[in-house]
Enzyme design. Structure first.
Site, PDB file in Angstrom:
ATOM      1  N   LYS A  22       0.842  -1.211   0.000  1.00 29.65           N
ATOM      2  CA  LYS A  22       0.000   0.000   0.000  1.00 29.65           C
ATOM      3  C   LYS A  22       0.873   1.256   0.000  1.00 29.65           C
ATOM      4  CE  LYS A  22      -1.731   1.704   4.011  1.00 29.65           C
ATOM      5  NZ  LYS A  22      -1.373   3.141   4.168  1.00 29.65           N
ATOM      6  N   ASN A  23       1.882   1.261   0.861  1.00 30.14           N
ATOM      7  CA  ASN A  23       2.671   2.490   1.019  1.00 30.14           C
ATOM      8  C   ASN A  23       3.619   2.750  -0.149  1.00 30.14           C
ATOM      9  OD1 ASN A  23       1.331   2.966   3.348  1.00 30.14           O
ATOM     10  ND2 ASN A  23       3.025   2.466   4.727  1.00 30.14           N
ATOM     11  N   CYS A 116      -5.104   8.001   9.650  1.00 28.77           N
ATOM     12  CA  CYS A 116      -5.275   7.419  10.982  1.00 28.77           C
ATOM     13  C   CYS A 116      -5.136   8.483  12.064  1.00 28.77           C
ATOM     14  CB  CYS A 116      -4.195   6.372  11.225  1.00 28.77           C
ATOM     15  SG  CYS A 116      -4.337   4.949  10.176  1.00 28.77           S
ATOM     16  N   ARG A 121       0.372  14.605  12.869  1.00 26.66           N
ATOM     17  CA  ARG A 121       0.805  14.406  11.484  1.00 26.66           C
ATOM     18  C   ARG A 121       0.875  15.725  10.701  1.00 26.66           C
ATOM     19  NH1 ARG A 121      -1.146   8.497   9.592  1.00 26.66           N
ATOM     20  NH2 ARG A 121       0.871   8.566   8.599  1.00 26.66           N
ATOM     21  N   LEU A 125       7.440  19.626   7.119  1.00 26.44           N
ATOM     22  CA  LEU A 125       8.676  19.222   6.428  1.00 26.44           C
ATOM     23  C   LEU A 125       8.474  19.199   4.916  1.00 26.44           C
ATOM     24  CD1 LEU A 125       9.764  16.329   8.834  1.00 26.44           C
ATOM     25  CD2 LEU A 125      10.629  18.678   8.758  1.00 26.44           C
ATOM     26  N   ASP A 304       4.751   0.663  12.067  1.00 25.26           N
ATOM     27  CA  ASP A 304       3.551  -0.005  11.553  1.00 25.26           C
ATOM     28  C   ASP A 304       3.413  -1.453  12.032  1.00 25.26           C
ATOM     29  OD1 ASP A 304       2.795   2.258  10.238  1.00 25.26           O
ATOM     30  OD2 ASP A 304       3.268   1.564   8.224  1.00 25.26           O
ATOM     31  N   ARG A 396      -8.322  -0.482   4.756  1.00 24.79           N
ATOM     32  CA  ARG A 396      -7.436   0.495   4.118  1.00 24.79           C
ATOM     33  C   ARG A 396      -6.088  -0.138   3.764  1.00 24.79           C
ATOM     34  NH1 ARG A 396      -5.781   4.554   7.685  1.00 24.79           N
ATOM     35  NH2 ARG A 396      -4.457   5.000   5.927  1.00 24.79           N
TER      36      ARG A 396
END
Ligand code: UD1
Length: 415
Positions: A22-23, A116, A121, A125, A304, A396
């Site tokens: 996914k990432n 999430c 978050r 940056l 994770d 997700r």
């Protein structure tokens, strides 16, 4: 709102194959905006996050088609630079559209991302990097406007090796004028996969996977076909599924180098791990003991995976400690595990887990993706039935989770 039902399951056994990451999929899907033409991507998992990204891409002008795990995207035309709030608020990875839109259109209005609830978050940056490349930044209510005549390469030091900021800046710098150096860059395998994809399109990128990435900007990129890496977090979650049920089996379609910290921790705790070229075998039939874990950027232990280890350490012998250093609010699953009979104390950024507990099924809620996966894992070993609300969080990030676990012998279904 989907609900997942898990019953105490026997020792899981057999083979399970991992889906695409996914990432890795999210930034690579976003990066298709950078090329005028048709990109073919393989191994894209069917998940709500990837479907949301495809939906936003089509709203921006991309012609997107899916055939199982293959996705075809034609960005000959990019018609809009504004991302819709309704779609963007559904997933955090949506902010990865900022760089490709800015680089291609010279402007981007990005709704503030969702995702999430594991921490604030911020996006400072990302913005600091865009500004260093010459973008003007104006913050509105719930969105940010970025604009530039031409992005120009620069030296950028990230205060923290943010995965998303590194990915956004690599994409922006690929079409900037001159050289960009990102220092204290994230080195996660998903960052490397994005760099590999861009290199295949003609970008010039050195050092992805280290803390210093150099990008030499080019005028244009050429569309290509690319197969993304498999999901190391899904693989790690299956390793815990075998471990928590004292089972044994093989996880296929995984790069063992991406899971070093997870494999090392499970070996230390008493599981037998064998790494092959493209698979990992785990035998967790012997008694396992608890351990200490500290989450860190790659190649450290992945944040994770910490929730899943919390569930495992409720069952293993001794006291376990998990220190979460990446996100400030990533213990949302702990209260739910305690409802199932766990004894876990939170002390600031640490959780102390009493092992050797016999968990019992209960009604619990998934508040976030990995915390939800932890509850599924706990349900596999808990006596009776565990009913998990908020199953959409889990969808997700895990393709066909219930079917894959059922095939290993788990008693699990979703309605
Ligand atoms: C990505 C992953 C997520 C994973 C995380 C860390 C995706 C879609 N998601 O998220 O699954 O848990 O990496 O491995 O790839 N930060 C700032 N300012 C910023 C950006 C980040 O302070 O501008 C902070 C965050 O609040 C967090 C830390 O940096 O505390 C790490 O965040 P980051 O690496 O950016 O995570 P994501 O890219 O959002």
């Amino acid at each position: 709102m989907s609900k997942i039902y898990v019953n105490k399951s026997p020792h899981l056994t057999g083979k399970v194959s991992c889906s695409g990451s996914k990432n890795a999929a999210l930034p690579i899907l976003a990066a298709t905006i950078l090329t005028k033409g048709k990109t073919t991507l393989y191994n894209i998992p069917c998940l709500s996050d990837t479907e949301n990204m495809l939906y936003v891409l089509s709203e921006l002008g991309g012609k997107c088609q899916r055939d199982n795990n293959a996705v075809y995207i034609d960005f000959t035309e990019c018609k809009r630079h504004i991302t819709p709030y309704e779609s963007m608020s559904k997933f955090r990875g949506s902010f990865l559209l900022a760089a490709p839109l800015l680089a291609r259109m010279g402007k981007a209005r990005i709704s503030m991302p969702g995702g999430c609830p594991i921490g604030l978050r911020p996006i400072d940056l990302h913005l600091k990097g865009f500004s260093a490349l010459g973008a003007d930044i104006k913050k509105g209510h719930g969105y940010v406007d970025l604009s530039c005549k031409k992005l120009v390469g620069n030296n950028i030091y990230l205060d923290f090796p943010s995965v998303g900021a590194t990915e956004n800046l690599i994409m922006a710098a690929s079409l900037a004028e001159g050289e960009t150096v990102i220092q204290n860059a994230a080195a996660e395998p998903e960052v490397c996969d994005l760099a590999e994809f861009l290199i295949k399109q003609g970008a010039k990128i050195d050092g992805a996977g280290s803390d210093t990435v150099r990008i030499y900007g080019t005028d244009s990129l050429t569309p290509c076909s690319y197969s993304i890496i498999s999901d190391r977090i899904e693989a790690g979650t299956f390793m815990i599924a075998f471990a928590i049920t004292s089972g044994k089996g093989e996880i296929l379609n995984v790069n063992p180098h991406h899971l070093k910290p997870v494999s090392a921790k499970l070996s230390e705790m008493g599981a037998e791990i064998k790494e092959n070229d493209n698979s990992i075998f785990i035998d967790a039939t012997k008694t396992m003991t608890s351990s200490s874990i500290k989450t860190l950027p790659f190649p450290g232990f992945p944040t994770d995976m910490q929730a899943q280890f919390s569930s495992l350490m409720c069952e293993t012998k001794g006291t376990g400690i998990i220190v979460e250093t990446v996100f400030e609010n990533r213990f949302l699953h702990i209260g739910e595990l305690n409802r199932m009979g766990a004894n876990i104390r939170i002390d600031g950024r640490s959780s102390v887990i009493e092992g050797g507990r016999k968990l019992t099924g209960a009604d619990v809620t998934a508040f976030d993706l990995r915390g939800g996966a932890a509850l599924v894992l706990a349900g596999l070993s808990a006596k009776g039935e565990t009913r998990i609300s908020g199953g959409h969080h889990i969808l997700r990030g895990y393709e066909n989770l219930c079917d894959k676990l059922s095939a290993l012998g788990a008693d699990i279904f979703m309605d």
